[in-house]
Design a protein around this motif. Structure first.
Motif, PDB file in Angstrom:
ATOM      1  N   UNK A  29       0.771  -1.232   0.000  1.00  0.00           N
ATOM      2  CA  UNK A  29       0.000   0.000   0.000  1.00  0.00           C
ATOM      3  C   UNK A  29       0.801   1.281   0.000  1.00  0.00           C
ATOM      4  N   UNK A  30       1.754   1.385  -0.891  1.00  0.00           N
ATOM      5  CA  UNK A  30       2.516   2.633  -0.974  1.00  0.00           C
ATOM      6  C   UNK A  30       1.595   3.806  -1.254  1.00  0.00           C
ATOM      7  N   UNK A  34      -0.740   5.243   5.608  1.00  0.00           N
ATOM      8  CA  UNK A  34      -0.493   4.287   6.682  1.00  0.00           C
ATOM      9  C   UNK A  34      -1.496   4.510   7.809  1.00  0.00           C
ATOM     10  N   UNK A  35      -1.932   3.429   8.447  1.00  0.00           N
ATOM     11  CA  UNK A  35      -2.877   3.579   9.552  1.00  0.00           C
ATOM     12  C   UNK A  35      -2.229   4.314  10.718  1.00  0.00           C
ATOM     13  N   UNK A  36      -3.031   5.070  11.423  1.00  0.00           N
ATOM     14  CA  UNK A  36      -2.522   5.860  12.539  1.00  0.00           C
ATOM     15  C   UNK A  36      -2.696   5.161  13.880  1.00  0.00           C
ATOM     16  N   UNK A  37      -3.642   4.201  13.958  1.00  0.00           N
ATOM     17  CA  UNK A  37      -3.847   3.490  15.217  1.00  0.00           C
ATOM     18  C   UNK A  37      -4.273   2.055  14.923  1.00  0.00           C
ATOM     19  N   UNK A  38      -4.057   1.223  15.905  1.00  0.00           N
ATOM     20  CA  UNK A  38      -4.434  -0.179  15.757  1.00  0.00           C
ATOM     21  C   UNK A  38      -5.936  -0.317  15.634  1.00  0.00           C
ATOM     22  N   UNK A  42     -12.054  -5.994  10.446  1.00  0.00           N
ATOM     23  CA  UNK A  42     -13.508  -6.189  10.346  1.00  0.00           C
ATOM     24  C   UNK A  42     -14.038  -6.907  11.588  1.00  0.00           C
ATOM     25  N   UNK A  43     -13.564  -6.465  12.752  1.00  0.00           N
ATOM     26  CA  UNK A  43     -14.030  -7.027  14.014  1.00  0.00           C
ATOM     27  C   UNK A  43     -13.283  -8.263  14.480  1.00  0.00           C
ATOM     28  N   UNK A  44     -12.331  -8.739  13.705  1.00  0.00           N
ATOM     29  CA  UNK A  44     -11.566  -9.932  14.067  1.00  0.00           C
ATOM     30  C   UNK A  44     -10.093  -9.579  14.215  1.00  0.00           C
ATOM     31  N   UNK A  45      -9.374 -10.441  14.935  1.00  0.00           N
ATOM     32  CA  UNK A  45      -7.935 -10.238  15.095  1.00  0.00           C
ATOM     33  C   UNK A  45      -7.223 -10.535  13.783  1.00  0.00           C
ATOM     34  N   UNK A  46      -6.085  -9.874  13.583  1.00  0.00           N
ATOM     35  CA  UNK A  46      -5.271 -10.053  12.388  1.00  0.00           C
ATOM     36  C   UNK A  46      -4.547 -11.391  12.440  1.00  0.00           C
ATOM     37  N   UNK A  47      -4.373 -11.995  11.286  1.00  0.00           N
ATOM     38  CA  UNK A  47      -3.637 -13.251  11.177  1.00  0.00           C
ATOM     39  C   UNK A  47      -2.158 -13.019  11.490  1.00  0.00           C
ATOM     40  N   UNK A 101      -0.213 -10.428   5.135  1.00  0.00           N
ATOM     41  CA  UNK A 101      -0.816  -9.662   4.044  1.00  0.00           C
ATOM     42  C   UNK A 101      -0.648  -8.172   4.340  1.00  0.00           C
ATOM     43  N   UNK A 102      -0.894  -7.354   3.362  1.00  0.00           N
ATOM     44  CA  UNK A 102      -0.584  -5.924   3.445  1.00  0.00           C
ATOM     45  C   UNK A 102      -1.262  -5.226   4.622  1.00  0.00           C
ATOM     46  N   UNK A 103      -2.527  -5.510   4.852  1.00  0.00           N
ATOM     47  CA  UNK A 103      -3.244  -4.819   5.933  1.00  0.00           C
ATOM     48  C   UNK A 103      -2.757  -5.272   7.304  1.00  0.00           C
ATOM     49  N   UNK A 104      -2.550  -6.570   7.479  1.00  0.00           N
ATOM     50  CA  UNK A 104      -2.022  -7.073   8.751  1.00  0.00           C
ATOM     51  C   UNK A 104      -0.612  -6.541   8.975  1.00  0.00           C
ATOM     52  N   UNK A 105       0.159  -6.476   7.907  1.00  0.00           N
ATOM     53  CA  UNK A 105       1.522  -5.949   7.976  1.00  0.00           C
ATOM     54  C   UNK A 105       1.522  -4.498   8.443  1.00  0.00           C
TER      55      UNK A 105
END
Length: 158
Positions: A29-30, A34-38, A42-47, A101-105
């Motif tokens: 996702x260049x 970038x996300x600012x907070x954890x 979609x309501x579930x924990x990241x892999x 994956x990109x979002x979890x990363x």
């Protein structure tokens, strides 16, 4: 905090380079901000993957071992430095072996930045109370458990 941001950028770059070398077909996702907070996925924990779980368990175990001395204010500056170096080595391993994956990363990089910030304070490089750096690492480990799938995860207790 400049050093922490620099370490974050280096970690992000290493992870991106490692992912490209590994031939993964996901994008980090260049173009996206970038996300600012954890946040949850979609309501579930990241892999997570095995190497991340290994690293986080190692940091958690190191903190659990140190906590009794930290709580009793019997942890020396040299011990804080050694603990900080151990955390940074674990982080480097995680970054080198990044396979999320990109979002979890992106979420993981928030955790990494906070761990590095705590380690920096514990090492004495950022100034301030080394104990506060340990508290930051513990808070980050707690957040990791709240946002990432890690079977059997229990926060370090001293």
């Amino acid at each position: 905090m400049k050093l922490t941001r620099s370490l974050y950028v280096v970690a992000l770059g290493l992870c991106l380079a490692g992912s490209a070398q590994a031939g993964h077909d996901h994008h980090h996702g260049h173009e996206a901000e970038a996300p600012q907070k954890l946040q949850l996925n979609a309501g579930k924990k990241w892999a997570t993957d095995a190497s991340l779980r290994q690293v986080m368990s190692g940091i958690n175990q190191a903190m659990a071992k140190a906590l009794p001395s930290i709580h009793h204010q019997q942890f020396s500056d040299a011990q804080y430095l050694a603990l900080a170096e151990s955390i940074n080595q674990q982080i480097a391993f995680a970054v080198e072996n990044c396979k999320l994956d990109a979002k979890a990363d992106a979420m993981l990089h928030l955790i990494i930045a906070d761990l590095q910030g705590g380690a920096e304070v514990m090492s004495g490089k950022a100034g301030g109370d080394r104990h506060a750096g340990a508290v930051q690492v513990l808070r980050t480990l707690k957040a990791y458990g709240q946002y990432f799938q890690h079977p059997g995860w229990r926060l370090a207790k001293g």
